[in-house]
Write an enzyme that holds these catalytic residues in place. Structure first.
Site, PDB file in Angstrom:
ATOM      1  CD  GLU A 439      -1.997  -2.281   1.303  1.00 40.71           C
ATOM      2  OE1 GLU A 439      -2.927  -3.073   1.071  1.00 40.71           O
ATOM      3  OE2 GLU A 439      -0.882  -2.639   1.751  1.00 40.71           O
ATOM      4  CG  HIS A 509      -9.620  -6.917   7.224  1.00 44.78           C
ATOM      5  ND1 HIS A 509      -8.648  -7.393   8.073  1.00 44.78           N
ATOM      6  CD2 HIS A 509      -9.196  -7.227   5.965  1.00 44.78           C
ATOM      7  CE1 HIS A 509      -7.686  -7.980   7.370  1.00 44.78           C
ATOM      8  NE2 HIS A 509      -7.998  -7.886   6.089  1.00 44.78           N
TER       9      HIS A 509
END
Length: 710
Positions: A439, A509
């Site tokens: 990321e 998450h």
């Protein structure tokens, strides 16, 4: 007994040194230009250190004295369309590129004087600087010269340079991006992620490592088991060179080979230049004054001064003339910026930036959206939310070739993990880029590509919690670029991510990131609750010159709602809320998945609530006019959000509303939010950790009851 076979690296790693023949081939004009560039940097840096010693430089003064050979040699191998960026110790790279850009070779021309003047003004925090004094010593940028901006975060600029390289490649040029990084940055995750990503995508990028032996006071040998930093490239299949950074010609020759490889489409490349900073990490004292280096070590390196070594190959009369011209120019510039103050001197007050401009350039004024069509010209049908996500991207990519989509698995699985990019890979080959799990690298690459200006990247974070992995690129880079560089940089990118509360994916998450992004004023935030709104808000986000977070909710993906038919080009302006239910008893402000649940709660309780879908959540984009008008009618406000209290968005919004609307409120602003803990895997605990329709019903009834008591 097992057999072992040595594995050879897939890319070469060599040491390059110059010969007498190389020096004989160097023309007198180029030798003079190399020396002049190094001396201009040296004289400039000496002036900075003198000013720092007089406390006329606010903040750090990371001088590059001793490292001029590496920067100058590297820059002399580039052509005008190539771009560079660097770290906090980047004065030498910036000046070498900027002075080369204006054609300075052996004298201080008016343009060269302008470069030196603006650079010194920026370092001193003055309004004539490249960024109006906002960037200072560690953030030097001049896009016209190919200087993308130096960076105060160690390794933070490396992914940005990859973005510039990607823009060059996708634009079909043969230009090259060079990122200058120190030895300390070779242990930073973002730098290593970017090496891997740039190699996987064969980007035209050179990683130029200035190995000066120390990250502040920590030696390279203390930091890594492999002190030959050129070896970093072999792990990623990147051809690498090791070179004496005190020899500008050796650097130039190595750089020419590396750049040629990149121009042939065989990049990236890596160069390790062994060099030495003559002073401490910051300020005018040597490292020996702090005890981590010996005077003997410093003397050995000073005897290899690149300026003195090259000067021996030039007539002394020429070096004397050139040095005198540079010194005189720097003295004049310093005199322009300062005036006597008793026994000392001070900065001329007129040169300071106007304090009233402190909040300028945080974000754009959305003028790029003026004239956009907000009138809807189609018909309304019922469609799945997720189908509209992919459909509007298909429409925009067909009309705007600048849009590039990237993220993990977006190119496969029939549209990524949720179908948001369904059909795009087939329709737009080469523009839907599946990334490594990195990321920091691909978010930074997108930021650099956006700042380049030729493309508009769309990034997907599979889950919003992953923002913490890329936090530097999200908040220190993309969010701050426009303000930090005084409005000379834009970052038109879209970051898509989903709120996945309720899916059982657990604490790492399931966050709602709205509150975190709202702390970074450079970000715009939109949160569509219907397919129709998604299309209009995504169209606005893709036209915006600021970074925009587009929040989606996994619970809405498979839901059906009002959607457009026959018109995919309308725009819902950033900053416009929507009243989804009229009422007179209380105003409820909410977004995403809680819009429908709040309306249902009002119907279930019989409370005559007015429900506002905020749609835009950043501080600058909140539709306060609609909220204020509603509260003036109802006299009460409830703020509803689903997620946990820690990263809550509603806390600061409720505070702002309380102060703005105090005169019209009959009761304190009430809040509905999830619990203190992040959602966990257990279905029961996850449900308990989030806010639901039941919680909204309780808040509505409590507000009705408490106001009745008053």
């Amino acid at each position: 007994m097992p057999q072992t076979t040595p594995l050879q690296p897939s890319a070469p790693c060599v040491r390059l040194t110059t010969t007498d023949a190389d020096w004989d081939a160097l023309s007198p004009d180029e030798a003079r230009a190399l020396w002049w560039s190094m001396q201009a940097i040296r004289s400039f840096e000496e002036a900075v250190l003198r000013l720092a010693g007089e406390t006329l430089v606010h903040g750090p003064a990371h001088s590059s004295i001793g490292q001029e050979g590496g920067a100058t040699g590297a820059i002399f191998a580039l052509k005008p369309g190539d771009q560079i960026n660097g770290s906090h110790r980047g004065h030498h790279q910036f000046l070498a590129k900027a002075l080369r850009h204006v054609g300075a070779a052996d004298a201080v021309t008016p343009k060269a004087r302008g470069v030196l003047r603006q650079a010194l003004a920026e370092i001193m925090g003055l309004s004539p600087g490249w960024s109006g004094g906002r960037g200072g010593s560690m953030h030097l940028r001049w896009a016209e010269a190919g200087c993308l901006g130096t960076n105060a975060i160690v390794g933070g600029g490396v992914p940005l340079a990859a973005g510039a390289a990607a823009a060059m490649k996708f634009a079909g040029t043969d230009n090259v991006a060079v990122t200058f990084l120190g030895d300390g940055a070779t242990n930073i995750g973002a730098a290593l992620e970017t090496m891997n990503l740039s190699a996987a995508w064969s980007l035209p990028m050179v990683f130029f490592i200035e190995n000066n032996g120390y990250a502040v006071s920590t030696t390279v040998a203390e930091s890594t088991r492999e002190p030959r930093l050129a070896a970093r490239g072999m792990g990623f299949g990147i051809p690498s060179w090791q070179v004496d950074g005190m020899d500008p010609l050796a650097v130039k020759l190595a750089m020419e080979q590396a750049v040629a490889l990149c121009r042939e489409g065989k990049g990236p490349a890596l160069i390790e230049a062994e060099c030495y900073r003559f002073f401490h990490q910051n300020g005018p004292l040597p490292g020996s004054a702090f005890g981590y280096r010996s005077k003997e070590e410093e003397a050995v390196w000073r005897a290899r001064d690149p300026i003195a070594a090259l000067g021996k190959r030039l007539p002394q009369s020429e070096t004397t003339r050139m040095r005198a011209g540079i010194e005189a120019a720097m003295a004049e510039i310093v005199a322009d910026f300062t005036e006597p103050a008793g026994n000392a001197r001070r900065i001329r007050p007129a040169l300071w930036p106007d304090p009233a401009t402190k909040d300028q350039h945080i974000r754009g004024d959305l003028s790029e959206l003026r004239g956009a069509r907000t009138e809807f010209r189609g018909s309304i049908v019922t469609r799945k939310f997720i189908d509209c996500v992919s459909e509007v991207m298909h429409r925009r990519m067909s009309t705007d070739p600048r849009i590039i989509v990237m993220g993990e698995d977006v190119h496969r699985l029939r549209g990524g993990t949720n179908g948001a990019t369904r059909g795009l890979t087939e329709a737009f080959p080469g523009r839907i880029l599946g990334t490594p799990i990195a990321e920091a690298a691909f978010m930074g690459l997108a930021g650099g590509m956006a700042m380049d200006g030729r493309f508009r990247p769309v990034v997907e974070f599979m889950y919003p919690d992953f923002l913490w992995v890329a936090a530097d690129q999200v908040f220190n880079q993309a969010a701050k670029a426009r303000h930090m560089f005084g409005g000379t940089a834009k970052a038109p990118l879209v970051l898509r991510t989903k709120v996945a509360i309720g899916t059982g994916y657990g604490s790492q998450h399931s966050m709602d990131p709205a509150g975190i992004f709202a702390t970074a004023p450079g970000w715009r935030i939109v949160a569509p609750a219907t397919p129709y709104d998604y299309v209009g808000l995504m169209n606005a986000a893709l036209a915006c010159d600021d970074p925009v977070l587009v929040l989606e909710h996994v619970a809405l993906y498979q839901s059906e709602g009002e959607a457009p038919e026959g018109d995919w080009d309308y725009v819902i302006p950033i900053g416009s809320a929507k009243t989804v239910r009229r009422g007179s008893a209380v105003t409820v402000a909410t977004y995403l998945n809680m819009v429908g649940q709040t309306v249902a709660a009002a119907e279930a309780t019989g409370v005559d609530a007015e429900v506002i879908d905020l749609r835009t959540l950043d501080r600058a984009g909140l539709d306060w006019a609609m909220v204020e008008a509603s509260v003036k009618r109802t006299g009460a406000l409830i703020v509803v959000e689903e997620g946990a209290q820690g990263p809550s968005w509603g806390g600061w919004f409720a505070d702002a509303a309380q102060r703005r609307l105090f005169d019209w409120l009959d009761a304190p602003v009430a809040r509905v939010t999830g619990g203190e803990a992040s959602p966990t895997i257990s279905k029961v605990l996850e449900h308990a950790a989030r806010a639901t329709q039941v919680d909204v019903e309780a808040a509505l009834l409590a507000m009705k009851r408490d106001r009745g008591r008053r």
